[in-house]
Design an enzyme around this catalytic site. Structure first.
Site, PDB file in Angstrom:
ATOM      1  N   LYS A  71       6.686   3.420   2.434  1.00 13.66           N
ATOM      2  CA  LYS A  71       5.519   3.983   2.944  1.00 13.66           C
ATOM      3  C   LYS A  71       4.616   3.672   4.198  1.00 13.66           C
ATOM      4  O   LYS A  71       3.943   4.069   4.713  1.00 13.66           O
ATOM      5  CB  LYS A  71       4.664   4.288   1.581  1.00 13.66           C
ATOM      6  CG  LYS A  71       5.159   5.309   0.730  1.00 13.66           C
ATOM      7  CD  LYS A  71       4.064   5.769  -0.334  1.00 13.66           C
ATOM      8  CE  LYS A  71       4.587   6.679  -1.439  1.00 13.66           C
ATOM      9  NZ  LYS A  71       3.671   6.910  -2.528  1.00 13.66           N
ATOM     10  N   GLY A 133      -1.293  -2.514  -5.626  1.00 14.81           N
ATOM     11  CA  GLY A 133      -0.040  -2.230  -4.572  1.00 14.81           C
ATOM     12  C   GLY A 133      -0.490  -1.052  -3.967  1.00 14.81           C
ATOM     13  O   GLY A 133      -1.780  -0.594  -3.722  1.00 14.81           O
ATOM     14  N   GLY A 134       0.735  -0.237  -3.411  1.00 15.97           N
ATOM     15  CA  GLY A 134       0.444   0.800  -2.492  1.00 15.97           C
ATOM     16  C   GLY A 134      -0.407   1.961  -3.118  1.00 15.97           C
ATOM     17  O   GLY A 134      -1.227   2.305  -2.335  1.00 15.97           O
ATOM     18  N   ASN A 155      -6.126  -7.131 -10.732  1.00 15.02           N
ATOM     19  CA  ASN A 155      -4.735  -7.108 -10.481  1.00 15.02           C
ATOM     20  C   ASN A 155      -4.046  -8.720 -10.953  1.00 15.02           C
ATOM     21  O   ASN A 155      -5.136  -9.582 -10.895  1.00 15.02           O
ATOM     22  CB  ASN A 155      -4.571  -7.362  -8.799  1.00 15.02           C
ATOM     23  CG  ASN A 155      -3.053  -6.951  -8.603  1.00 15.02           C
ATOM     24  OD1 ASN A 155      -2.351  -5.961  -9.184  1.00 15.02           O
ATOM     25  ND2 ASN A 155      -2.631  -7.524  -7.555  1.00 15.02           N
TER      26      ASN A 155
HETATM   27  P1  NAP Z   1       3.575  -1.479  -6.058  1.00 13.43           P
HETATM   28  O1  NAP Z   1       3.019  -1.366  -4.484  1.00 13.43           O
HETATM   29  O2  NAP Z   1       5.056  -2.081  -6.239  1.00 13.43           O
HETATM   30  O3  NAP Z   1       2.696  -2.184  -6.996  1.00 13.43           O
HETATM   31  C1  NAP Z   1       2.795  -2.520  -8.110  1.00 13.43           C
HETATM   32  C2  NAP Z   1       1.587  -2.912  -8.926  1.00 13.43           C
HETATM   33  O4  NAP Z   1       1.937  -3.272 -10.375  1.00 13.43           O
HETATM   34  C3  NAP Z   1       1.064  -4.376  -8.315  1.00 13.43           C
HETATM   35  O5  NAP Z   1      -0.367  -4.243  -8.643  1.00 13.43           O
HETATM   36  C4  NAP Z   1       1.460  -5.364  -9.349  1.00 13.43           C
HETATM   37  O6  NAP Z   1       0.745  -6.397  -9.507  1.00 13.43           O
HETATM   38  C5  NAP Z   1       1.491  -4.475 -10.641  1.00 13.43           C
HETATM   39  N1  NAP Z   1       2.537  -5.157 -11.688  1.00 13.43           N
HETATM   40  C6  NAP Z   1       3.839  -5.054 -11.428  1.00 13.43           C
HETATM   41  N2  NAP Z   1       4.457  -5.675 -12.548  1.00 13.43           N
HETATM   42  C7  NAP Z   1       3.120  -6.061 -13.229  1.00 13.43           C
HETATM   43  C8  NAP Z   1       3.429  -6.944 -14.372  1.00 13.43           C
HETATM   44  N3  NAP Z   1       4.283  -7.287 -15.236  1.00 13.43           N
HETATM   45  N4  NAP Z   1       2.010  -7.460 -15.153  1.00 13.43           N
HETATM   46  C9  NAP Z   1       1.087  -7.012 -14.266  1.00 13.43           C
HETATM   47  N5  NAP Z   1       0.935  -6.250 -13.066  1.00 13.43           N
HETATM   48  C10 NAP Z   1       2.067  -5.800 -12.646  1.00 13.43           C
HETATM   49  O7  NAP Z   1       3.743   0.076  -6.661  1.00 13.43           O
HETATM   50  P2  NAP Z   1       3.050   1.525  -6.302  1.00 13.43           P
HETATM   51  O8  NAP Z   1       3.719   2.045  -5.159  1.00 13.43           O
HETATM   52  O9  NAP Z   1       1.617   0.857  -6.212  1.00 13.43           O
HETATM   53  O10 NAP Z   1       3.147   2.068  -7.678  1.00 13.43           O
HETATM   54  C11 NAP Z   1       2.443   1.675  -8.712  1.00 13.43           C
HETATM   55  C12 NAP Z   1       2.664   2.993  -9.816  1.00 13.43           C
HETATM   56  O11 NAP Z   1       2.039   4.152  -9.569  1.00 13.43           O
HETATM   57  C13 NAP Z   1       4.186   3.051 -10.112  1.00 13.43           C
HETATM   58  O12 NAP Z   1       4.380   2.962 -11.629  1.00 13.43           O
HETATM   59  C14 NAP Z   1       4.404   4.459  -9.740  1.00 13.43           C
HETATM   60  O13 NAP Z   1       5.404   5.089 -10.516  1.00 13.43           O
HETATM   61  C15 NAP Z   1       2.904   5.131  -9.759  1.00 13.43           C
HETATM   62  N6  NAP Z   1       2.723   6.202  -8.740  1.00 13.43           N
HETATM   63  C16 NAP Z   1       2.639   7.556  -9.076  1.00 13.43           C
HETATM   64  C17 NAP Z   1       2.391   8.370  -7.970  1.00 13.43           C
HETATM   65  C18 NAP Z   1       2.114  10.016  -8.595  1.00 13.43           C
HETATM   66  O14 NAP Z   1       2.166  10.791  -7.864  1.00 13.43           O
HETATM   67  N7  NAP Z   1       1.760  10.104  -9.657  1.00 13.43           N
HETATM   68  C19 NAP Z   1       2.239   8.110  -6.700  1.00 13.43           C
HETATM   69  C20 NAP Z   1       2.463   6.707  -6.422  1.00 13.43           C
HETATM   70  C21 NAP Z   1       2.794   5.867  -7.342  1.00 13.43           C
HETATM   71  P3  NAP Z   1       0.935  -7.867  -8.291  1.00 13.43           P
HETATM   72  O15 NAP Z   1       0.422  -7.507  -7.154  1.00 13.43           O
HETATM   73  O16 NAP Z   1       0.583  -8.861  -9.251  1.00 13.43           O
HETATM   74  O17 NAP Z   1       2.579  -7.821  -8.280  1.00 13.43           O
END
Ligand code: NAP
Length: 288
Positions: A71, A133-134, A155
């Site tokens: 993205k 995250g994103g 976070n």
């Molecule tokens: P990302 O950029 O990889 O960010 C992941 C986030 O989760 C970061 O803040 C990370 O913290 C945190 N995290 C991961 N593992 C963790 C753990 N064990 N303990 C605490 N925090 C943890 O992912 P993203 O693209 O933002 O997506 C995040 C979620 O949103 C996903 O589950 C995705 O399926 C969902 N999503 C849904 C839609 C929709 O249309 N409904 C659209 C986009 C995303 P750190 O910074 O500390 O690593």
């Protein structure tokens, strides 16, 4: 569906793309609205985004969605970018123009439409945003621009929370995002909050995890909105409900980000009836 020489092609680039629900959204809309359009997922290997975007343009592909992990990376391959997408720093939709593609972010507006459809307000609210995250970045931007009173951005990695807060506060000119480390949630001021769960914790198959497990936290919430939609009910949602709050999953966000992309590609307005029909079909995937 009849495919002939006039059929438009749209698709999704990302890695992996095998389990995406986006083809169901777009192919159902095309069928219901009588458009000559098919939507196909394209797995793109690391390092091949520029070739994929140039190749798609050469093949006359009308539009693309972009998913994890491209993205942000895709921005370098665009002809033009919408101001909102540039401010968020992430693009999930490419719209064909003469010389290349213009990038948009429909995730943020998709979440907004999803929240409106559930009657969940942002204006004037005290919000806890979990994740930096994103996706959470787009949510932070949404909350800041739609008049949230305060957004506590929690976070695991504090640096990332600080970076997102500084960027969003700077771009919106409002000092509304307050970065915190997740483990410091006990220091949140008292009150009732809307919490938006934007981490990947709790995503299938890890359905027994929640980013904060402490039940006392959930007593502070009047509403919990999880961006995750698989499982249908996350542990975060379950805990929110057990403490008397309303809880929603992220399927409507997925639905509406897709609908907005479809509207951009085809220059149409999707009706409430068509949106509801697609939602029921998506929901059916989780009710089997
Ligand atoms: P990302 O950029 O990889 O960010 C992941 C986030 O989760 C970061 O803040 C990370 O913290 C945190 N995290 C991961 N593992 C963790 C753990 N064990 N303990 C605490 N925090 C943890 O992912 P993203 O693209 O933002 O997506 C995040 C979620 O949103 C996903 O589950 C995705 O399926 C969902 N999503 C849904 C839609 C929709 O249309 N409904 C659209 C986009 C995303 P750190 O910074 O500390 O690593």
């Amino acid at each position: 569906m009849k495919i002939d020489g006039k059929t438009n092609v749209c698709g999704l680039i990302g890695n992996p793309v095998e389990h995406t629900l986006s083809p169901m959204i777009h192919n159902t809309l095309a069928e219901r609205m009588g458009h000559h359009l098919v939507y196909v997922p394209f797995p793109v290997e690391e390092g091949k985004v520029p070739q994929a975007v140039a190749g798609a343009h050469a093949l006359n592909i009308l539009g693309l969605n972009v998913t994890v992990p491209y993205k942000s990376e895709v921005i370098e391959s665009l002809q033009d970018i919408d101001t909102l997408a540039r401010d968020i720093g992430a693009v999930n939709t490419l719209v064909r123009t003469d010389g290349g593609y213009k990038g948009y972010n429909t995730d943020m507006e998709g979440l907004y439409r999803a929240m409106l459809s559930e009657g969940v307000a942002i204006e004037g609210e005290q919000i806890i945003l979990l994740g930096a995250g994103g996706a959470a970045r787009a949510v932070a931007y949404l909350c800041a621009t739609k008049g949230a009173d305060k957004v506590y951005l929690l976070n695991r990695t504090f640096d990332k929370a600080q970076t997102v807060a500084a960027e969003v506060n700077g771009r919106t000119g409002r000092k509304v995002i307050i970065p915190m480390c997740t483990k410091d949630y006990t220091k949140l001021p008292g009150g009732k909050y809307l919490a938006i769960q934007g981490t990947s914790v709790g995503l299938a198959p890890n359905v027994n995890d929640a980013v904060i497990e402490d039940r006392a936290f959930y007593e502070m919430l009047h509403t919990g909105f999880d961006l995750i939609y698989s499982p249908w009910e996350t542990k975060f949602m379950r805990l929110t409900k057990e403490h008397g709050g309303q809880a929603y999953n992220g399927l409507k966000m997925l639905l509406y980000q897709g609908i907005i992309a479809y509207e951009l590609w085809n220059d149409v307005q999707v009706s409430k009836e068509d949106a509801q029909a697609v939602y029921e079909k998506l929901k059916g995937q989780f009710m089997q």
